[in-house]
Design a protein around this motif. Structure first.
Motif, PDB file in Angstrom:
ATOM      1  N   ARG A   1      50.852  38.096  40.846  1.00  0.00           N
ATOM      2  CA  ARG A   1      52.790  38.175  40.922  1.00  0.00           C
ATOM      3  C   ARG A   1      52.519  37.207  42.926  1.00  0.00           C
ATOM      4  O   ARG A   1      51.878  37.366  43.598  1.00  0.00           O
ATOM      5  CB  ARG A   1      53.408  39.027  41.515  1.00  0.00           C
ATOM      6  CG  ARG A   1      54.682  38.355  42.155  1.00  0.00           C
ATOM      7  CD  ARG A   1      55.377  40.141  42.409  1.00  0.00           C
ATOM      8  NE  ARG A   1      56.815  39.868  43.083  1.00  0.00           N
ATOM      9  CZ  ARG A   1      57.481  40.754  42.670  1.00  0.00           C
ATOM     10  NH1 ARG A   1      57.706  41.277  41.050  1.00  0.00           N
ATOM     11  NH2 ARG A   1      58.963  40.201  43.125  1.00  0.00           N
TER      12      ARG A   1
ATOM     13  N   ASN B   1      54.527  38.381  46.883  1.00  0.00           N
ATOM     14  CA  ASN B   1      54.246  39.519  46.362  1.00  0.00           C
ATOM     15  C   ASN B   1      55.679  40.420  46.428  1.00  0.00           C
ATOM     16  O   ASN B   1      56.507  40.395  47.522  1.00  0.00           O
ATOM     17  CB  ASN B   1      53.072  40.452  47.656  1.00  0.00           C
ATOM     18  CG  ASN B   1      52.005  39.674  47.575  1.00  0.00           C
ATOM     19  OD1 ASN B   1      51.694  39.012  45.841  1.00  0.00           O
ATOM     20  ND2 ASN B   1      51.562  39.924  48.246  1.00  0.00           N
TER      21      ASN B   1
ATOM     22  N   GLU C   1      46.804  34.420  42.676  1.00  0.00           N
ATOM     23  CA  GLU C   1      47.674  35.202  43.242  1.00  0.00           C
ATOM     24  C   GLU C   1      48.150  36.823  43.015  1.00  0.00           C
ATOM     25  O   GLU C   1      48.360  37.320  43.781  1.00  0.00           O
ATOM     26  CB  GLU C   1      49.152  35.005  42.760  1.00  0.00           C
ATOM     27  CG  GLU C   1      49.893  33.810  43.058  1.00  0.00           C
ATOM     28  CD  GLU C   1      50.397  33.200  43.481  1.00  0.00           C
ATOM     29  OE1 GLU C   1      50.083  33.404  44.783  1.00  0.00           O
ATOM     30  OE2 GLU C   1      49.850  31.733  44.284  1.00  0.00           O
ATOM     31  N   LEU C   2      46.366  36.829  42.967  1.00  0.00           N
ATOM     32  CA  LEU C   2      46.027  38.141  42.857  1.00  0.00           C
ATOM     33  C   LEU C   2      45.423  38.203  44.388  1.00  0.00           C
ATOM     34  O   LEU C   2      44.383  37.987  44.530  1.00  0.00           O
ATOM     35  CB  LEU C   2      45.246  38.272  41.733  1.00  0.00           C
ATOM     36  CG  LEU C   2      44.032  40.056  41.574  1.00  0.00           C
ATOM     37  CD1 LEU C   2      43.860  39.947  40.542  1.00  0.00           C
ATOM     38  CD2 LEU C   2      44.145  40.997  42.962  1.00  0.00           C
ATOM     39  N   ASP C   3      45.648  38.865  45.450  1.00  0.00           N
ATOM     40  CA  ASP C   3      46.091  38.546  46.969  1.00  0.00           C
ATOM     41  C   ASP C   3      45.728  39.968  47.459  1.00  0.00           C
ATOM     42  O   ASP C   3      45.844  39.595  48.903  1.00  0.00           O
ATOM     43  CB  ASP C   3      46.587  37.036  47.195  1.00  0.00           C
ATOM     44  CG  ASP C   3      47.816  37.199  46.869  1.00  0.00           C
ATOM     45  OD1 ASP C   3      48.910  38.541  46.552  1.00  0.00           O
ATOM     46  OD2 ASP C   3      48.528  36.802  48.143  1.00  0.00           O
TER      47      ASP C   3
ATOM     48  N   GLU D   1      46.962  44.896  42.233  1.00  0.00           N
ATOM     49  CA  GLU D   1      47.629  42.990  41.479  1.00  0.00           C
ATOM     50  C   GLU D   1      46.184  43.300  40.412  1.00  0.00           C
ATOM     51  O   GLU D   1      45.525  43.696  41.112  1.00  0.00           O
ATOM     52  CB  GLU D   1      47.909  42.187  42.299  1.00  0.00           C
ATOM     53  CG  GLU D   1      48.883  42.207  43.131  1.00  0.00           C
ATOM     54  CD  GLU D   1      49.462  41.080  43.678  1.00  0.00           C
ATOM     55  OE1 GLU D   1      50.408  40.992  43.849  1.00  0.00           O
ATOM     56  OE2 GLU D   1      48.254  39.588  43.805  1.00  0.00           O
TER      57      GLU D   1
HETATM   58 CA   LIG Z   1      50.075  37.866  44.444  1.00  0.00          CA
END
Ligand SMILES: [Ca+2]
Ligand SMILES: [Ca+2]
Length: 853
Positions: free
Chosen positions: A166, A169, A417-419, A423
């Motif tokens: 996302r 975040n 956006e997987l950070d 997630e």
């Molecule tokens: Ca994210």
């Protein structure tokens, strides 16, 4: 503890079994077992595998269903229990039960958990075989998902719904305003400026003229008013411009064009000004002002035609104001843009630097967006990203409302956006899921990806005579279902974990629903005499319980099967459920949401919704939509509601029909209803959050013996209806007014407000606000007790209570301390010496909301 009702039920059951024993031996109850240790080739009649491995329980529900059918076909007439042993059952497909799976009143079929055992019916698949990817991120291969064959939008790790990759975040501390991007306003045809409603309000626009000429001044506007020219003063460069009539456009969203005047314009900059010189009036929304030399331009509701060669035109969009408005803003909503044009639903403008081109390349990129007034969120696919102009284009059936300045949204389903921990991302082409675990012990956690949206579906043809009957579910846990996109109505997402469609005399009791994608339970079409009782529902993506007919949300069709139109669920009982922390995906939800009925059923008996405990919801506690009459809402405890949206309530009814069967709303405890409206720059204000909200001309409701406190804009609100009664309620501590009435229909008549205890505690708060009041609005308003800690009590718009009393109402009412037992601890029961108990004729009456179930 047994409740009285349960004791009565037990007594009846005992009497019945005395009769039954005479005709049936205990052996004549059929019991079938299902167990993770079972096999479908076995008999299903033993709870455990027999020594030697030749007999034992079944392995699957599908096999048990088949066995029940076979026994029925063989003429076996006994009650049948399908008992599930402890474990998690990952259903390969939805368990569908039709009329052929029905029991009878004497011989019902029950699916239940083995006593004392935890049985989970999962709509998901375990995800195992995690490997290191980059950094902390792991991956697992899912061959079944390869090539987009299985797309899921949630991932459950342990008992937690994790975050699909996302941006921005999620903020766990403030999930309502933080973790969002905020849209900029749009400018163009179809975007309107509203709210010029107060005396002295004005608009000023600059007009750039290239060719000096004689121009016609046109206006694109929307109004329901008959004629509005007398209410305006229009000036151009300070000189008065007499204008022609602006006739009604027929609807506040329907744009009409009118030629107002002809003016000589020199080249250069001019100032166009609209002002309300006189008393407030009904609203006119402006789209654009066009100066045109075209003598016969034929504008359409969509746009004014572009000039052809030889013509000159100067367009001023109403919403692109250059100078500041002087609006005094007392009108609800104030100045704001809103949309008519469909295009505005598919475009989100934001700050150019906020966007990334990579979003458009991700096949699963989706946006969750609160459009328009922020009543609900839409989920839509991203089709393109224009970074330079800060524009995201969307696609999807849920794009149903225009996007305005300040609307909030986030994006999910993008690998980049997987950070952060928690997630995950599904690469649906490769069939691989990525996850950043919150801790090292991923191998010990159960990770489940949902594969079904519905676990159990009871269904019968709406045209056929047959119904699914006498099937019961007890003590089971339902989990891990997914949700879908593109719902016909964004307000009524229809995914449901247990779906009853044309089912009678069925029940779901003492079950648990957790981490489900849509609503936990949905009753659809001809569902009658069903019982939903004692369940706990939490972490549902949608509603706790949803009732639907062939049309939802004010006539939106979504079930077009022949025969479906005439039915709606009625005569069902939804009681003693604990519904909380739902609406995790879709936000236009309630603990119990009774959607539209056909108008032909407005006078039918309704449903009973009683003794439920509902809290921590993004929107309503209980909601009843169009033509919902005859319902009983009794003894519910409803609190911490309207947390993520505005304009709803603890109990929100919007019938759009003044002739529905009477509704009873009694003995409910309702408090802390917020109506949070999120504005641009992450501001949050308490707007319309009502205790009991009789919206959309809802009529003939009796609101009695409720205790309602700490609401945002009315403990009780009568909005346009007739013959409603609020009696013997305690109304305390609303921020703005304890009782609100708005006669927007001009048809309010025969309403009663009597024997209520009305207490203001907040600065500036009023006892009552009676908008557009006419004498016939009330049949009675009297015998109330008002209190504002010794300060004067206000009744808007009349001033102080004494001014209101001059109209002949509240002649026998008192201003006195009601003497609550312990207001500091929210005990609003009345002490025996309370003056409220001496009001009116008849015996003293203590308003008592039921305690928490
Ligand atoms: Ca994210
Ligand atoms: Ca416009």
């Amino acid at each position: 503890m047994w409740t009285g009702r349960e004791l009565r039920a037990l007594t009846v059951a005992a009497a019945l079994s005395a009769v039954t024993i005479a005709t049936l031996s205990a052996a004549e109850e059929s019991v079938l077992y299902v167990s993770p240790a079972g096999r479908d080739m076995w008999s299903g009649t033993l709870p455990d595998p027999a020594a030697g491995g030749a007999a034992g329980p079944f392995a699957t529900l599908q096999r048990a269903r088949e066995a029940v059918r076979q026994r029925k076909q063989a003429g076996v007439q006994t009650p049948t229990r399908v008992v599930l042993r402890e474990g998690t059952y990952y259903l390969p497909e939805t368990l569908v039960l039709g009329p052929e799976d029905s029991g009878t009143e004497q011989c019902p079929t029950t699916y239940e958990a083995y006593e004392g055992e935890q049985v989970v019916l999962s709509g998901g698949r375990p995800v195992t075989g995690w490997q290191p990817a980059d950094g902390e991120i792991r991956y697992a291969d899912l061959p079944a998902a390869r090539g987009g064959k299985w797309v899921f939008r949630q991932l459950f790790v342990g008992d937690r719904r994790e975050v699909r990759a996302r941006y921005p975040n999620l903020d766990p501390v403030d999930a309502v305003t933080k973790g969002y991007l905020y849209a900029r306003g749009q400018v163009g045809y179809g975007v309107l400026l509203s709210g010029l409603a107060n005396m002295g309000d004005f608009l000023e626009h600059r007009v750039e003229v290239v060719e000096p000429d004689r121009y016609d001044l046109w206006v694109g506007y929307a109004t329901t008013q008959d004629s509005t020219n007398a209410n305006w003063q229009v000036t151009l460069d300070g000189k008065n411009v007499p204008i022609a009539d602006m006739l009604a456009s027929g609807h506040f969203r329907k744009i009409r064009w009118a030629k107002l005047a002809t003016v000589e314009l020199a080249a250069g900059r001019h100032v166009l000004r609209w002002e309300r010189p006189e008393a407030p009036d009904r609203i006119v929304h402006f789209d654009a002002f066009v100066f045109s030399t075209n003598l016969d331009p034929k504008p359409t509701p969509e746009a004014f035609p572009e000039p052809v060669e030889g013509e000159s035109q100067a367009v001023v969009q109403a919403e692109s104001l250059e100078s500041k408005l002087a609006g005094r803003g007392t009108h609800v909503g104030g100045f704001q843009d809103f949309e008519c044009g469909k295009e505005t639903r598919y475009r989100v403008y934001c700050k150019p630097g906020d966007l990334k081109e990579s979003w458009a390349r991700a096949p699963g990129a989706e946006v969750h967006l609160f459009a328009a007034w922020g009543w609900f969120n839409e989920i839509a696919r991203v089709t393109s990203v224009d970074q330079a102009n800060g524009l995201v284009r969307l696609q999807g059936n849920e794009c149903q409302y225009g996007i305005r300045e300040g609307n909030r949204f986030f994006l999910e389903g993008v690998r980049e956006e997987l950070d952060q921990p928690g997630e995950w991302y599904l690469d649906s082409k490769a069939g691989r899921v990525y996850y950043w675990p919150r801790d090292e012990r991923l191998s010990e956690s159960s990770v489940v990806a949902p594969a079904l949206t519905t676990i159990v579906h009871l269904t019968a043809d709406p045209v056929g005579e047959a119904r699914v009957q006498h099937v019961h579910f007890r003590g089971l846990t339902f989990a891990h279902t997914d949700y879908t996109l593109d719902h016909a109505s964004v307000r009524t997402a229809q995914d449901a974990t247990v779906l009853l469609e044309n089912a009678w005399n069925c029940s779901i009791e003492n079950c648990t629903f957790v981490n489900v994608g849509g609503s936990a339970i949905r009753l659809h079409l001809d569902c009658q005499h069903n019982l939903i009782a004692g369940n706990e529902i939490s972490e549902a993506g949608g509603n706790g319980v949803l009732l639907t007919a062939a049309r939802v949300d004010r006539g939106v069709p979504f079930d077009t099967r022949p025969g479906a139109e005439k039915y709606a669920p009625i005569r069902n009982t939804i009681t003693r459920n604990h519904l909380h922390h739902c609406g995790r995906i879709h936000k236009y939800v309630a603990g119990v949401h009774l959607d539209s009925r056909p108008a032909s059923l407005a006078k039918a008996p309704g449903n009973v919704v009683s003794e439920n405990h509902i809290h921590d919801m993004p929107r309503n506690g209980l909601f009843a939509f169009e033509h919902q009459g005859g319902n009983v809402f009794e003894g519910n405890h409803l609190h911490d509601l309207m947390l993520e949206s505005d304009d709803g309530g603890g109990i929100h009814i919007c019938q759009d029909n003044m002739e529905c069967a009477p509704t009873q709303i009694r003995s409910n405890r309702i408090h802390d209803v917020f109506g949070n409206r999120v504005g641009k720059d992450a501001t949050v204000t308490r707007e319309i959050g009502i205790g009991v909200y009789l919206d959309g001309a809802t009529s003939r409701c009796r609101v009695a013996d409720n205790v309602i406190y700490r609401t945002s804009s009315g403990c009780v609100f009568f909005h346009g209806g007739k013959e409603n009664t609020a009696e013997n309620n305690v109304l305390v501590g609303d921020v703005k007014r304890q009782f609100w009435l708005s006669n927007y229909t001009n048809k309010m008549a025969g309403n009663r407000f009597r024997r209520n205890v009305v207490v203001c505690t907040e600065p500036e708060s009023k006892a009552m606000h009676l908008r557009d009041f006419a004498q016939e609005t009330f049949a009675e308003c009297d015998y109330n007790l008002f209190w504002f800690g010794g300060m004067p009590v206000g009744v808007e718009p009349f001033g102080l209570l004494a001014e209101w009393q001059k109209k002949g109402f509240d002649a026998n009412s008192l201003v006195a301390d009601p003497l609550f037992a312990d207001a500091a601890r929210d005990d609003y029961s009345l002490r025996p010496e309370s003056p409220a108990l001496r009001l009116g004729s008849g015996p003293p009456k203590q308003p008592i909301a039921r305690p928490t179930p």
